[in-house]
Design an enzyme around this catalytic site. Sequence first.
Site, PDB file in Angstrom:
ATOM      1  CB  THR A  13      46.466  11.859  30.694  1.00  0.00           C
ATOM      2  OG1 THR A  13      45.814  12.035  29.474  1.00  0.00           O
ATOM      3  CG2 THR A  13      46.765  10.249  30.460  1.00  0.00           C
ATOM      4  CB  SER A  15      44.228  19.088  35.588  1.00  0.00           C
ATOM      5  OG  SER A  15      45.208  19.567  34.838  1.00  0.00           O
ATOM      6  CE  LYS A  43      48.495  16.299  27.499  1.00  0.00           C
ATOM      7  NZ  LYS A  43      47.247  16.951  27.581  1.00  0.00           N
ATOM      8  CE  LYS A 131      35.754  29.802  29.843  1.00  0.00           C
ATOM      9  NZ  LYS A 131      35.965  29.303  31.482  1.00  0.00           N
ATOM     10  N   GLY A 174      44.908  25.877  39.383  1.00  0.00           N
ATOM     11  CA  GLY A 174      46.061  25.091  38.955  1.00  0.00           C
ATOM     12  C   GLY A 174      45.901  24.153  37.539  1.00  0.00           C
ATOM     13  CB  VAL A 179      44.383  32.555  34.777  1.00  0.00           C
ATOM     14  CG1 VAL A 179      43.720  32.461  36.268  1.00  0.00           C
ATOM     15  CG2 VAL A 179      44.861  33.997  34.804  1.00  0.00           C
ATOM     16  NE  ARG A 254      42.296  34.338  26.059  1.00  0.00           N
ATOM     17  CZ  ARG A 254      43.055  33.276  26.435  1.00  0.00           C
ATOM     18  NH1 ARG A 254      43.922  32.664  26.162  1.00  0.00           N
ATOM     19  NH2 ARG A 254      42.363  32.664  27.543  1.00  0.00           N
TER      20      ARG A 254
END
Length: 336
Positions: A13, A15, A43, A131, A174, A179, A254
């Site tokens: 569910t 993106s 979702k 990452k 998106g 971001v 962050r």
Amino acid sequence: MLSNKSVLITGGTGSLGKELTKTILKNWPDVKRLVIYSRDEQKQFQMAQDYPTSEYPAIRYFIGDVRDLERLKRAFMGVDYVIHAAAMKHVHIAEYNPDECVKTNIGGAENVIKAALESAVTKVVALSTDKACAPINLYGATKLTSDKLFIAANNIKGHKDIKFSVVRYGNVMGSNGSVIPFFLKKKKEGVLPITDPNMTRFNISLSGGVDMVLHALETAWGGELFVPKIPSYKIMDVAKAVGPECEYKISGIRPGEKIHEEMITSSDSFTTYDLGKYYVILPQVPGWKLDDYIKEFNAKLVPEGFNYSSGENAEWETIDSLRDLITEHVDPTFKP
């Protein structure tokens, strides 16, 4: 490729899961079964409004958590291909809740592998992240561990006809929590928070991510880590593309964030090959003949010391190209 096959998507569910669903149902209307496996019933309820089983008889909605091995085993019954997209992915949330991140991203990966090996699944493609390359945060470290687990799973399959591979890419334009949707929302307030003006990121569309998963499903021999050749963007260019009249307020990096991301380190260069559209990091001890792989895919070893960093990329998005991509992939009504 997927005709008369049963496919299961963990984190279905999300993106990428929804984009995969759209692509599979469009390109393979004769897919035997498409299982959406996720733990969020709301979702799934919302996704079922877009893809009702009455209209798409191949689709199944299966509530379950990748932490639950027995539930995964049941879900994998009769499944041919598994796409593992479930993960805790927010860097700062993982830093604050480390044990939860480990349980989902590492324990979940182990469970997917165990369930696949105990079923009739023949192909598993796991989603990674930039990452995971030289990680400095827990999220990246758990995804690197997950990558290693899936690649090493090819060593313990015995005589089973199953292949495990990994796809690694940068920020998905998106996607939930990314971001650009964040900036589009903040634009209404007239202020865009910038973590660091020098920050860069790789950029890939949802459709590009789907294409890469399908490429791995179709071509993987087992043990590959696929990396796309994609452009980078500067965070300040994204801000200018979205809100040229906004105030830019520096908020600071962050916990666990990098200024630039990598997808291939110089240490990986010894087993990294250029396939044309993609790079591929091959296992140090593959379960097949390397010369045969090189011949089959016209693979070319990258130069020793090669690395692939968002800050030193050869291809960059511009403010104008970012605006075009936002209109195409994120918000058709977007106006800067």
